[in-house]
Design an enzyme around this catalytic site. Structure first.
Site, PDB file in Angstrom:
ATOM      1  N   ASP A 115       3.299 -53.431   0.294  1.00  0.00           N
ATOM      2  CA  ASP A 115       3.498 -51.978   0.280  1.00  0.00           C
ATOM      3  C   ASP A 115       4.774 -51.523  -0.409  1.00  0.00           C
ATOM      4  O   ASP A 115       5.002 -50.314  -0.541  1.00  0.00           O
ATOM      5  CB  ASP A 115       3.472 -51.441   1.719  1.00  0.00           C
ATOM      6  CG  ASP A 115       2.069 -51.455   2.301  1.00  0.00           C
ATOM      7  OD1 ASP A 115       1.126 -51.124   1.559  1.00  0.00           O
ATOM      8  OD2 ASP A 115       1.917 -51.799   3.480  1.00  0.00           O
ATOM      9  N   ASP A 173      -6.223 -50.890  -1.236  1.00  0.00           N
ATOM     10  CA  ASP A 173      -4.991 -50.095  -1.329  1.00  0.00           C
ATOM     11  C   ASP A 173      -3.990 -50.718  -2.305  1.00  0.00           C
ATOM     12  O   ASP A 173      -3.169 -50.033  -2.906  1.00  0.00           O
ATOM     13  CB  ASP A 173      -4.311 -49.986   0.041  1.00  0.00           C
ATOM     14  CG  ASP A 173      -5.259 -49.843   1.213  1.00  0.00           C
ATOM     15  OD1 ASP A 173      -6.390 -50.355   1.141  1.00  0.00           O
ATOM     16  OD2 ASP A 173      -4.864 -49.233   2.213  1.00  0.00           O
TER      17      ASP A 173
HETATM   18  N1  GLY Z   1      -2.459 -48.264   2.859  1.00  0.00           N
HETATM   19  C1  GLY Z   1      -2.849 -48.035   4.191  1.00  0.00           C
HETATM   20  C2  GLY Z   1      -3.757 -46.878   4.341  1.00  0.00           C
HETATM   21  O1  GLY Z   1      -4.250 -46.318   3.379  1.00  0.00           O
HETATM   22  O2  GLY Z   1      -3.987 -46.511   5.486  1.00  0.00           O
END
Ligand code: GLY
Length: 398
Positions: A115, A173
């Site tokens: 992330d 993601d």
């Molecule tokens: N990247 C985590 C979400 O979209 O909840």
């Protein structure tokens, strides 16, 4: 009348084939940006007294919930402030954006999750775009180095998480973190970041998508062979369902990959995803999706404004990469999403909603977490979409 335009906004520069934009939508976008600047100035005042923390959401009683820099959403508040500083040219908002970005800077050295792309590129990527200093550039390059440690050449993908039951989990993601890598190559001349991003996008395209262009949330790989061993979900309704935000990350991710590589294969893929979304009978007329396209209680399922905002920003960009009816289709979809999100149904009132901009997002339905709440990433992509839209309009007028 159509015109070819070249212009620079948000995190990128691209050529766009624009249709006359709607004056009604433009006015609403301008008004919404002014409101967002006021609302986030209130939020910034609150956050000044909470050192090292960033806003995240609100609880059932409306109380602000914050996070430390290591939560995946930490970069969105500073990133939104950068957009609003750009729009308002207000020095105080710029100072707030700097201050809040500093709170996430320590994530540049983090190697235990994927992330960091979200955290650092939404904050410092925007900061660098507006104020290109060596300090900001180095933070982005350091983050690219950290993120690259998570790329296993045997698998050909960046590993998303270190926790959980999976051997080598990759979530859709993760496509969003590639933007930082592409730009770190531009800033440093080190092509390894670019190559990792392209490898990740290519292999994700092969293994994450079903024949209808919908995406699994998670694919886990055998780390020795690089062969997928499990496909499923963590945040969606079921392993075979289409979790709305995952589809939004996919649309945005492949549109961005086309911008960064000029490889038509990524554009074609983004177009297939866009068609899945816009021709989906389970997409509501106002184009703000239910939290999962396969939620069993549609039409009574919760909507996810964050997915709508991410799609909206991506549709504006995608409309610039195609022509004629197709381009118009995406721009019209984005306009509808702007109108819906800017209506009182989704847009908060000044000083309400914990000083967040939008209402009605879903964090993780299966975990009963952040249900029907404001979320910083809904605000970020909404404000980005508004900025993209008004820049479209400014250039057409010239
Ligand atoms: N990247 C985590 C979400 O979209 O909840």
């Amino acid at each position: 009348m159509k015109r070819i335009l070249v212009f620079c906004f948000s995190l990128f520069t691209f050529t766009i084939l624009a249709f006359p934009v709607s004056q009604k939508v433009t006015k609403i976008a301008e008004k919404s940006l002014q409101f967002s600047a006021q609302q986030y100035s209130l939020m910034a005042e609150v956050m000044k007294d909470k050192p090292n923390l960033l806003p995240r959401t609100i609880d059932d009683s409306g109380k602000l919930i914050t996070s430390k820099a290591n939560w995946w959403t930490s970069g969105f508040f500073p990133g939104t402030l950068w957009y609003l500083a750009e729009y308002t040219k207000n020095e105080k908002i710029r100072t707030d954006a700097e201050l809040m970005s500093q709170r996430v800077a320590n994530q540049q050295y983090v190697t235990n999750n994927h992330d960091v792309g979200f955290m650092i590129y939404c904050s410092y990527g925007n900061g660098y775009r507006l104020y290109p200093t060596d300090e900001y550039k180095n933070i982005i390059i350091n983050t690219a180095r950290s993120l690259s440690t998570r790329f296993n050449p045997k698998v050909g993908l960046i590993r998303s998480w270190d926790h959980g039951k999976w051997q080598y989990p990759v979530i859709i993601d993760n496509m969003m973190n590639l933007e930082l890598l592409f730009n770190a190559t531009k800033f440093s001349g080190d092509s390894s970041f670019y190559n990792i991003a392209v490898a990740h996008a290519n292999k994700t395209m092969i293994n994450h998508f079903r024949s209808d262009a919908s995406s699994y949330h998670l694919v886990s790989y055998n780390p020795m062979t690089g062969i997928p061993e499990l496909k499923g979900t963590v945040q969606g309704y079921s392993d075979s369902s289409s979790w709305a935000r995952g589809q939004a990350w996919a649309l945005y991710g492949y549109t961005m990959c086309y911008r960064e590589t000029n490889d038509i294969i990524f554009l074609k893929h983004a177009l297939r995803i866009a068609d899945f979304l816009l021709s989906n009978p389970r997409m509501p007329n106002d184009l703000i999706p239910y939290w999962d396209f396969d939620a069993p209680n549609i039409p009574n399922a919760l909507r996810d404004a964050s997915a709508g905002a991410i799609m909206c920003s991506a549709f504006i960009e995608l409309s610039g990469y195609v022509k004629g009816k197709e381009s118009k289709r995406f721009l019209k979809a984005a306009e509808k999403q702007i109108l819906t999100l800017s209506s009182p149904q989704y847009q908060a009132k000044l000083g309400e909603n914990g000083n967040f901009i939008l209402k009605h997002s879903v964090g993780s339905f299966p975990h009963n977490a952040e249900m029907d709440v404001p979320l910083t990433y809904a605000d970020y992509y909404y404000v980005e979409a508004l900025m993209r839209y008004i820049h479209l309009n400014e250039k057409v007028k010239k």
